[in-house]
Design a protein around this motif. Structure first.
Motif: not given
Length: 550
Positions: A11-22, A48-51, A68-72
Motif C-alpha cells: 500500500s505504501q509502495l503503491s503511493r510512491v511508485l504509482d502502481l496498483p498494490p496488487e 521486478s517493479v521498476l522499468e 525509493l527507500a528515501e521516499k518511504l
C-alpha cells in the motif's frame, strides 16, 4: 501472517511508485533467515517493479533503490527501512510480528499459508493427476501395463498357474508365473508368439481372454488398495491405460480422418510428427497385426478423460525414461486439434539406485515398506528416548515412511540418487525421522503443560533471537507453498520443514518452559504449538502422517 504485512508494505509502495498494490505483492518476499546475522523480515526486489533499460548498470539500479527507500516512511507496521543489493528491506514491529503470526497460525489451522494473497489470483481449476501406474499382477513394480506383459501373463497362467495359489496370494503367484513364462519365452519363440496371440484375442474381445484379464486386474487392484492404504493414499478412479484398449480404434479413426495416419510397407500405422516425411520423427500407433500400442491407449485415455472430467490441466507423474513417449503423446494430441493438449504436463522422476532389503535387491514397494517398519522397530528398541508405546508397529511404519518420503523428496524429482538405509534412518540431520522426532517432542511438550488463551500472551516475552528466527521462518510458509504449486517440486516444502525443525531443536534448549515465570512459559508454549501446527501441515502435504509419540 505474511499477507497482512505484504498488503501494508504494498500500500505504501503503491503511493510512491504509482502502481496498483496488487502488482507489487509478488515482488515483496519474506527474507530467508540467517544463522550468522539478524535479517529484515521482507524485501522488495526493485528489479521486478521498476522499468529499466537493458543497458542500465548495477550502480544505476542501486541508485534507484536508494531513492525509493528515501521516499518511504516507517509507520505502525514497519519499524525500520534499509537497502540491500537490488532490494529495499522492511523490518516489522516486533510485537506486532509476534502477535500476528501466532494468531494467524492458530486461526487458519490446516489452511495456514493457503489463504495468502499469493494464491488469490489463481483460478480454482480441476487438475487431473495420473501417477503410480503399477503393472497388473506385478506387485507394484512401477510401469504401465503393456501388451507383452499381459500377453505373457495370460499365456503363463494357462501353462503354470494354479487357482488355489491365486486365491491365497494373488500377486505373488502371478508374479512367479510372469517370471517363469518370461524365462520360457527366452528359449522358446512359440511362447512369445502365444503371448502376442493372447493379447490379440484380448483386443478382439475374446471372452475367455477378457475373463482371465479381468480376474488379474481385480485381484491386482484389491491388493494395491491395501498397499495404498498403508501409504495413506486414496485414488478417485482406477483406470489404467489397459482400460482403453477398446477405444484405441476410435483414436485410429480420428487420426485417419484428419489425414495424420500413414501405413508403412510392414503394415504398421504411424503418425509423422515432423509433417515433412522424416521417418526418424514418426510414431508408431498400431502394429502390423492390428493391435494397439502404449501410445495409442494413452491417446485414448487422454481424450476420454477430457470428455469425462473436463479438466483444466492434467499432470502425468512417471519415470524420466518416459519423457519422449509423453512428448509424442502431447504432440499427436496437438496435431489432432486438441488445444487442451497444451495443458497436459509431465512431471518426470529419477531412478533410485542401490535399494536392497536383507533378502537382496528389491523392486516391490510392499517389501520396502515392510523392511522400513522392521528396521525402524529395531532402532526404536535400541533408543534410550523411546517410550512405552501402545502401537509400536504403527508408529514404526509411520516414522519409516516419513524417512523414505523425505529421502525421496529432498532433491529435484528428476535427479537419480543412491539409496542408503543408514542415512535414511538417522535421527539427526535432514531426515524424515528427525521431522517425526521434532513433532513428537513438541506434542509431548504440549501434553506436559496447559496453555491459556492466545490473547493473554505477552509478546515482549518472545523477542529473543531464537523466537524471532522461528517467527520469521513461519512468515515464509505461504511463499514455499506457492513455489511448490508452481514448479511441482516437493523439495521446497521439505527444505522448509527441515529448517523449521533445526530452529526448533535450538529453541527447545534455549527457551525452557519449566520453572519460568507464567507469562514467559505461556508465550513460549504458544510459539512451540504454532511450530508443531505448521510442521504437521507441511508433513501431511508430503503424504506423511505425523506421530505424537515415538
Amino acid at each position: 501472517m505474511a499477507c497482512a504485512f505484504r498488503r501494508s508494505i504494498a500500500s505504501q509502495l503503491s503511493r510512491v511508485l504509482d502502481l496498483p498494490p496488487e502488482n507489487l505483492i509478488k515482488s515483496i518476499s519474506a527474507v530467508p533467515i540467517s544463522r550468522k546475522e539478524e535479517v529484515a523480515d521482507f524485501q522488495l526486489s526493485v528489479h521486478s517493479v521498476l522499468e529499466s533499460n537493458s543497458d542500465h548498470s548495477k550502480p544505476d539500479i542501486q541508485a534507484q533503490v536508494q531513492r525509493l527507500a528515501e521516499k518511504l516512511k516507517c509507520d505502525t507496521v514497519v519499524s525500520e527501512i534499509s537497502t540491500g543489493p537490488g532490494t529495499v528491506n522492511f523490518r516489522i514491529n516486533r510485537e506486532l510480528l509476534t502477535k500476528t503470526v501466532l494468531q494467524q497460525v492458530f486461526e487458519d489451522g490446516a489452511n495456514y499459508g493457503l489463504k495468502s494473497e499469493l494464491f488469490s489470483g489463481l483460478p480454482k481449476n480441476k487438475v487431473l493427476v495420473e501417477f503410480s501406474s503399477p503393472n497388473i499382477a506385478k506387485k507394484f513394480h512401477v510401469g504401465h501395463l503393456r501388451s507383452t506383459i499381459i500377453g505373457l501373463l495370460g499365456t503363463g497362467f494357462q501353462l503354470f498357474g494354479y487357482e488355489e495359489k491365486l486365491k491365497s496370494n494373488p500377486l505373488q503367484h502371478l508374479f512367479e508365473v510372469y517370471v517363469q513364462v518370461n524365462k520360457e519365452a527366452a528359449d522358446d519363440e512359440n511362447v512369445e508368439k502365444s503371448a502376442h496371440e493372447f493379447f490379440h484375442r484380448l483386443e478382439a474381445g475374446d471372452q475367455q481372454a477378457l475373463t482371465l484379464w479381468q480376474k488379474f486386474r481385480d485381484l491386482s487392484i484389491k491388493e494395491y488398495v491395501q498397499i495404498y492404504k498403508r501409504l495413506g493414499v486414496h485414488f478417485d478412479d482406477y483406470s489404467g491405460e489397459s482400460f482403453y484398449r477398446e477405444k484405441y480404434r476410435e483414436v485410429l479413426s480420428l487420426l485417419d480422418k484428419k489425414g495424420l495416419l500413414q501405413r508403412t510397407k510392414k503394415g504398421t500405422a504411424i503418425v509423422d510428427l515432423s509433417r515433412k516425411g522424416d521417418p526418424s520423427l514418426s510414431c508408431t500407433v498400431m502394429r502390423s497385426d492390428g493391435t494397439s500400442l502404449y501410445v495409442t491407449r494413452d491417446l485414448a485415455a487422454a481424450i476420454d478423460r477430457m470428455n469425462k472430467y473436463h479438466f483444466d490441466s492434467m499432470i502425468y507423474v512417471t519415470d524420466k525414461g518416459q519423457q519422449n513417449h509423453f512428448q509424442q503423446v502431447f504432440q499427436i494430441l496437438r496435431l489432432m486439434g486438441y488445444e487442451w493438449a497444451e495443458r497436459c504436463q509431465l512431471v518426470p522422476f529419477g531412478i533410485v539406485q542401490g535399494m536392497k532389503t536383507r533378502r537382496g535387491d528389491v523392486t516391490f514397494l510392499e517389501d520396502v515398506i515392510n523392511e522400513t517398519r522392521s528396521r525402524m522397530l529395531e532402532n526404536m528398541a535400541l533408543s534410550k528416548t523411546t517410550k512405552e508405546l501402545e502401537n509400536p508397529h504403527e508408529i514404526a511404519e509411520r516414522v519409516g515412511l516419513a524417512a523414505l518420503i523425505i529421502q525421496d523428496f529432498k532433491g529435484y524429482l528428476l535427479s537419480d540418487y543412491k539409496f542408503s538405509w543408514d542415512r535414511v534412518f538417522q535421527s539427526r540431520g535432514d531426515t524424515g525421522v528427525f521431522l517425526q522426532y521434532t513433532h513428537a517432542r513438541l506434542s509431548s511438550l504440549e501434553d506436559s503443560f496447559e496453555s491459556g488463551h492466545l490473547r493473554n500472551i505477552n509478546a515482549a516475552c518472545l523477542q529473543d533471537p531464537q523466537s524471532i528466527s522461528i517467527l520469521q521462518h513461519l512468515l515464509r510458509y505461504d511463499e514455499v507453498l506457492y513455489k511448490s504449486s508452481q514448479d511441482l517440486q516437493p523439495r521446497n516444502i521439505v527444505s522448509y520443514l527441515l529448517t523449521l525443525s533445526h530452529l526448533t531443536a535450538v529453541a527447545h534448549k534455549t527457551l525452557p518452559i519449566k520453572g519460568r515465570l507464567p507469562e514467559v512459559a505461556e508465550a513460549r508454549l504458544h510459539l512451540f504449538k504454532a511450530v508443531r501446527s505448521v510442521l504437521a501441515n507441511g508433513m501431511k502435504l508430503l503424504g506423511i502422517t505425523p506421530v505424537s509419540r515415538m
